[in-house]
Design a protein around this motif. Structure first.
Motif, PDB file in Angstrom:
ATOM      1  N   GLU A  49       0.841  -1.200   0.000  1.00  0.00           N
ATOM      2  CA  GLU A  49       0.000   0.000   0.000  1.00  0.00           C
ATOM      3  C   GLU A  49       0.871   1.244   0.000  1.00  0.00           C
ATOM      4  O   GLU A  49       1.976   1.253   0.561  1.00  0.00           O
ATOM      5  CB  GLU A  49      -0.915   0.013   1.232  1.00  0.00           C
ATOM      6  CG  GLU A  49      -1.966  -1.088   1.220  1.00  0.00           C
ATOM      7  CD  GLU A  49      -2.821  -1.077   2.479  1.00  0.00           C
ATOM      8  OE1 GLU A  49      -3.969  -1.540   2.422  1.00  0.00           O
ATOM      9  OE2 GLU A  49      -2.315  -0.607   3.518  1.00  0.00           O
ATOM     10  N   SER A  50       0.351   2.312  -0.601  1.00  0.00           N
ATOM     11  CA  SER A  50       1.042   3.605  -0.634  1.00  0.00           C
ATOM     12  C   SER A  50       0.148   4.673  -0.018  1.00  0.00           C
ATOM     13  O   SER A  50      -1.082   4.606  -0.127  1.00  0.00           O
ATOM     14  CB  SER A  50       1.395   3.990  -2.075  1.00  0.00           C
ATOM     15  OG  SER A  50       2.269   3.038  -2.649  1.00  0.00           O
ATOM     16  N   THR A  51       0.766   5.670   0.608  1.00  0.00           N
ATOM     17  CA  THR A  51       0.006   6.755   1.224  1.00  0.00           C
ATOM     18  C   THR A  51       0.872   8.014   1.285  1.00  0.00           C
ATOM     19  O   THR A  51       2.094   7.919   1.479  1.00  0.00           O
ATOM     20  CB  THR A  51      -0.446   6.378   2.655  1.00  0.00           C
ATOM     21  OG1 THR A  51      -1.083   7.511   3.270  1.00  0.00           O
ATOM     22  CG2 THR A  51       0.733   5.960   3.523  1.00  0.00           C
ATOM     23  N   PRO A  52       0.265   9.184   1.112  1.00  0.00           N
ATOM     24  CA  PRO A  52       1.033  10.427   1.261  1.00  0.00           C
ATOM     25  C   PRO A  52       1.265  10.792   2.724  1.00  0.00           C
ATOM     26  O   PRO A  52       2.036  11.692   3.032  1.00  0.00           O
ATOM     27  CB  PRO A  52       0.131  11.464   0.569  1.00  0.00           C
ATOM     28  CG  PRO A  52      -1.248  10.912   0.734  1.00  0.00           C
ATOM     29  CD  PRO A  52      -1.113   9.432   0.634  1.00  0.00           C
ATOM     30  N   LYS A  53       0.607  10.065   3.617  1.00  0.00           N
ATOM     31  CA  LYS A  53       0.692  10.349   5.056  1.00  0.00           C
ATOM     32  C   LYS A  53       1.893   9.637   5.668  1.00  0.00           C
ATOM     33  O   LYS A  53       2.101   8.441   5.454  1.00  0.00           O
ATOM     34  CB  LYS A  53      -0.591   9.896   5.737  1.00  0.00           C
ATOM     35  CG  LYS A  53      -0.664  10.179   7.219  1.00  0.00           C
ATOM     36  CD  LYS A  53      -2.015   9.722   7.757  1.00  0.00           C
ATOM     37  CE  LYS A  53      -2.130   9.939   9.246  1.00  0.00           C
ATOM     38  NZ  LYS A  53      -3.447   9.476   9.766  1.00  0.00           N
ATOM     39  N   HIS A  54       2.693  10.373   6.434  1.00  0.00           N
ATOM     40  CA  HIS A  54       3.852   9.781   7.097  1.00  0.00           C
ATOM     41  C   HIS A  54       3.375   8.701   8.077  1.00  0.00           C
ATOM     42  O   HIS A  54       2.424   8.924   8.839  1.00  0.00           O
ATOM     43  CB  HIS A  54       4.623  10.867   7.859  1.00  0.00           C
ATOM     44  CG  HIS A  54       5.989  10.442   8.307  1.00  0.00           C
ATOM     45  ND1 HIS A  54       6.176   9.524   9.317  1.00  0.00           N
ATOM     46  CD2 HIS A  54       7.232  10.814   7.883  1.00  0.00           C
ATOM     47  CE1 HIS A  54       7.476   9.346   9.499  1.00  0.00           C
ATOM     48  NE2 HIS A  54       8.138  10.122   8.635  1.00  0.00           N
ATOM     49  N   PRO A  55       3.984   7.535   8.079  1.00  0.00           N
ATOM     50  CA  PRO A  55       3.537   6.439   8.947  1.00  0.00           C
ATOM     51  C   PRO A  55       3.540   6.783  10.435  1.00  0.00           C
ATOM     52  O   PRO A  55       2.812   6.167  11.213  1.00  0.00           O
ATOM     53  CB  PRO A  55       4.549   5.323   8.645  1.00  0.00           C
ATOM     54  CG  PRO A  55       5.091   5.646   7.294  1.00  0.00           C
ATOM     55  CD  PRO A  55       5.108   7.135   7.213  1.00  0.00           C
ATOM     56  N   LEU A  56       4.361   7.744  10.838  1.00  0.00           N
ATOM     57  CA  LEU A  56       4.457   8.100  12.253  1.00  0.00           C
ATOM     58  C   LEU A  56       3.641   9.350  12.602  1.00  0.00           C
ATOM     59  O   LEU A  56       3.714   9.830  13.732  1.00  0.00           O
ATOM     60  CB  LEU A  56       5.925   8.332  12.631  1.00  0.00           C
ATOM     61  CG  LEU A  56       6.853   7.120  12.492  1.00  0.00           C
ATOM     62  CD1 LEU A  56       8.289   7.513  12.800  1.00  0.00           C
ATOM     63  CD2 LEU A  56       6.409   5.987  13.402  1.00  0.00           C
ATOM     64  N   GLU A  57       2.877   9.872  11.626  1.00  0.00           N
ATOM     65  CA  GLU A  57       2.157  11.129  11.855  1.00  0.00           C
ATOM     66  C   GLU A  57       1.207  11.036  13.046  1.00  0.00           C
ATOM     67  O   GLU A  57       1.192  11.922  13.901  1.00  0.00           O
ATOM     68  CB  GLU A  57       1.378  11.522  10.602  1.00  0.00           C
ATOM     69  CG  GLU A  57       0.645  12.854  10.753  1.00  0.00           C
ATOM     70  CD  GLU A  57      -0.056  13.266   9.477  1.00  0.00           C
ATOM     71  OE1 GLU A  57      -1.189  13.773   9.576  1.00  0.00           O
ATOM     72  OE2 GLU A  57       0.521  13.079   8.391  1.00  0.00           O
ATOM     73  N   ASP A  58       0.391   9.980  13.104  1.00  0.00           N
ATOM     74  CA  ASP A  58      -0.574   9.848  14.194  1.00  0.00           C
ATOM     75  C   ASP A  58       0.128   9.761  15.551  1.00  0.00           C
ATOM     76  O   ASP A  58      -0.325  10.351  16.545  1.00  0.00           O
ATOM     77  CB  ASP A  58      -1.455   8.616  13.990  1.00  0.00           C
ATOM     78  CG  ASP A  58      -2.425   8.796  12.831  1.00  0.00           C
ATOM     79  OD1 ASP A  58      -2.678   9.954  12.444  1.00  0.00           O
ATOM     80  OD2 ASP A  58      -2.911   7.777  12.311  1.00  0.00           O
ATOM     81  N   GLN A  59       1.237   9.020  15.588  1.00  0.00           N
ATOM     82  CA  GLN A  59       1.979   8.859  16.849  1.00  0.00           C
ATOM     83  C   GLN A  59       2.478  10.203  17.364  1.00  0.00           C
ATOM     84  O   GLN A  59       2.324  10.524  18.545  1.00  0.00           O
ATOM     85  CB  GLN A  59       3.167   7.917  16.627  1.00  0.00           C
ATOM     86  CG  GLN A  59       4.097   7.792  17.813  1.00  0.00           C
ATOM     87  CD  GLN A  59       5.303   6.912  17.498  1.00  0.00           C
ATOM     88  OE1 GLN A  59       5.207   5.960  16.730  1.00  0.00           O
ATOM     89  NE2 GLN A  59       6.443   7.231  18.087  1.00  0.00           N
ATOM     90  N   TYR A  60       3.042  11.016  16.464  1.00  0.00           N
ATOM     91  CA  TYR A  60       3.588  12.299  16.895  1.00  0.00           C
ATOM     92  C   TYR A  60       2.485  13.354  17.081  1.00  0.00           C
ATOM     93  O   TYR A  60       2.661  14.313  17.832  1.00  0.00           O
ATOM     94  CB  TYR A  60       4.650  12.783  15.904  1.00  0.00           C
ATOM     95  CG  TYR A  60       5.978  12.095  16.128  1.00  0.00           C
ATOM     96  CD1 TYR A  60       6.884  12.582  17.070  1.00  0.00           C
ATOM     97  CD2 TYR A  60       6.304  10.932  15.437  1.00  0.00           C
ATOM     98  CE1 TYR A  60       8.083  11.935  17.303  1.00  0.00           C
ATOM     99  CE2 TYR A  60       7.509  10.277  15.661  1.00  0.00           C
ATOM    100  CZ  TYR A  60       8.401  10.789  16.599  1.00  0.00           C
ATOM    101  OH  TYR A  60       9.592  10.145  16.835  1.00  0.00           O
ATOM    102  N   ARG A  61       1.355  13.166  16.413  1.00  0.00           N
ATOM    103  CA  ARG A  61       0.219  14.062  16.632  1.00  0.00           C
ATOM    104  C   ARG A  61      -0.302  13.898  18.065  1.00  0.00           C
ATOM    105  O   ARG A  61      -0.594  14.870  18.757  1.00  0.00           O
ATOM    106  CB  ARG A  61      -0.888  13.751  15.621  1.00  0.00           C
ATOM    107  CG  ARG A  61      -1.978  14.827  15.540  1.00  0.00           C
ATOM    108  CD  ARG A  61      -3.120  14.319  14.668  1.00  0.00           C
ATOM    109  NE  ARG A  61      -2.685  14.062  13.303  1.00  0.00           N
ATOM    110  CZ  ARG A  61      -2.663  14.972  12.356  1.00  0.00           C
ATOM    111  NH1 ARG A  61      -3.035  16.205  12.631  1.00  0.00           N
ATOM    112  NH2 ARG A  61      -2.267  14.667  11.126  1.00  0.00           N
ATOM    113  N   VAL A  62      -0.415  12.636  18.497  1.00  0.00           N
ATOM    114  CA  VAL A  62      -0.842  12.361  19.869  1.00  0.00           C
ATOM    115  C   VAL A  62       0.173  12.927  20.864  1.00  0.00           C
ATOM    116  O   VAL A  62      -0.188  13.512  21.892  1.00  0.00           O
ATOM    117  CB  VAL A  62      -1.031  10.845  20.088  1.00  0.00           C
ATOM    118  CG1 VAL A  62      -1.240  10.543  21.566  1.00  0.00           C
ATOM    119  CG2 VAL A  62      -2.208  10.339  19.270  1.00  0.00           C
TER     120      VAL A  62
END
Length: 230
Positions: A49-62
């Motif tokens: 799968e491909s995504t423009p979203k950084h895989p760690l974005e949610d972790q660092y957002r929290v």
């Protein structure tokens, strides 16, 4: 920083979270690529799968939101410690002035609580109180990374989506409805006074949408309305 919800102006002391996110190694299976248009995307070889979203974005957002809450808690403690008697006196003086409130605010709050303004005018004073009610001192309104508001309790270090007084006003409105049903009728209160930012009073009738600059017959003048509002 923006993708994590960090405001570079207000949260410059938390920019280290964005820097740490950029410097962090991608999780196993992930790799960074650039498309033919020059856009960066991330590919997961395990799931294809491909995504423009950084895989760690949610972790660092929290992480940012947790650090933001801690920061607010510290600031609240400092503000209470520094508040002088002169500042308290100044706030007391301000309470003598009419608080700006618009017809639109009253209509929006009535719609939020499910109040029918033309037939439930007896509830509009409580709707007005809900518009004017300040947050309890331990709560602070904050926006999350998507811009949606939530309420942070600096005493318990907890957050909630609904307004802290929401349940109180919903319960009060139901009590007033029950009282009106028991009495067989409700006291009609079509007119409400609203105030502009400059303190100018306007009377508005929620049944007819009529506006007046002078108090309707039998209603108190704006000065009396200010006292009642306070």
């Amino acid at each position: 920083a923006v993708y994590l919800g960090i405001d570079p102006r207000d949260d410059s002391d938390l920019l280290w979270i964005a820097e740490e996110c950029l410097a962090a190694e991608l999780p196993a299976g992930w790799s960074e690529h650039t498309s033919s248009r020059g856009d960066i995307y991330f590919y997961n070889a395990d799931t294809d799968e491909s995504t423009p979203k950084h895989p760690l974005e949610d972790q660092y957002r929290v992480m940012f939101e947790e650090e933001k809450r801690r920061k607010l808690k510290r600031e609240v403690g400092l503000s209470h410690a520094r508040r002088s008697s002169a500042e308290i006196s100044a706030v007391d003086d301000e309470t003598a002035k009419p608080i700006p409130i618009s017809v639109q605010e009253l209509l929006q709050m009535a719609a939020y609580y499910g109040v029918q303004v033309e037939t439930e005018t007896h509830l509009m004073q409580t709707v007005r109180a809900a518009v004017l009610a300040p947050l309890p001192w331990m709560f602070h309104e904050v926006s999350d990374s998507t811009g949606q508001p939530y309420y942070y309790n600096s005493e318990t270090d907890e957050s909630m989506r609904t307004h802290p007084l929401d349940d109180f006003f919903r319960s009060r409105l139901e009590e007033l409805r029950d009282e009106a049903d028991a009495a067989g009728e409700a006291v009609r209160a079509e007119w409400q006074v609203v105030f502009s930012g400059g303190g100018e009073a306007t009377w508005y009738n929620f049944c007819t949408s009529e506006e007046r600059k002078e108090a309707p017959e039998g209603m108190q003048d704006p000065e009396g309305a200010v006292a009642e509002q306070a």
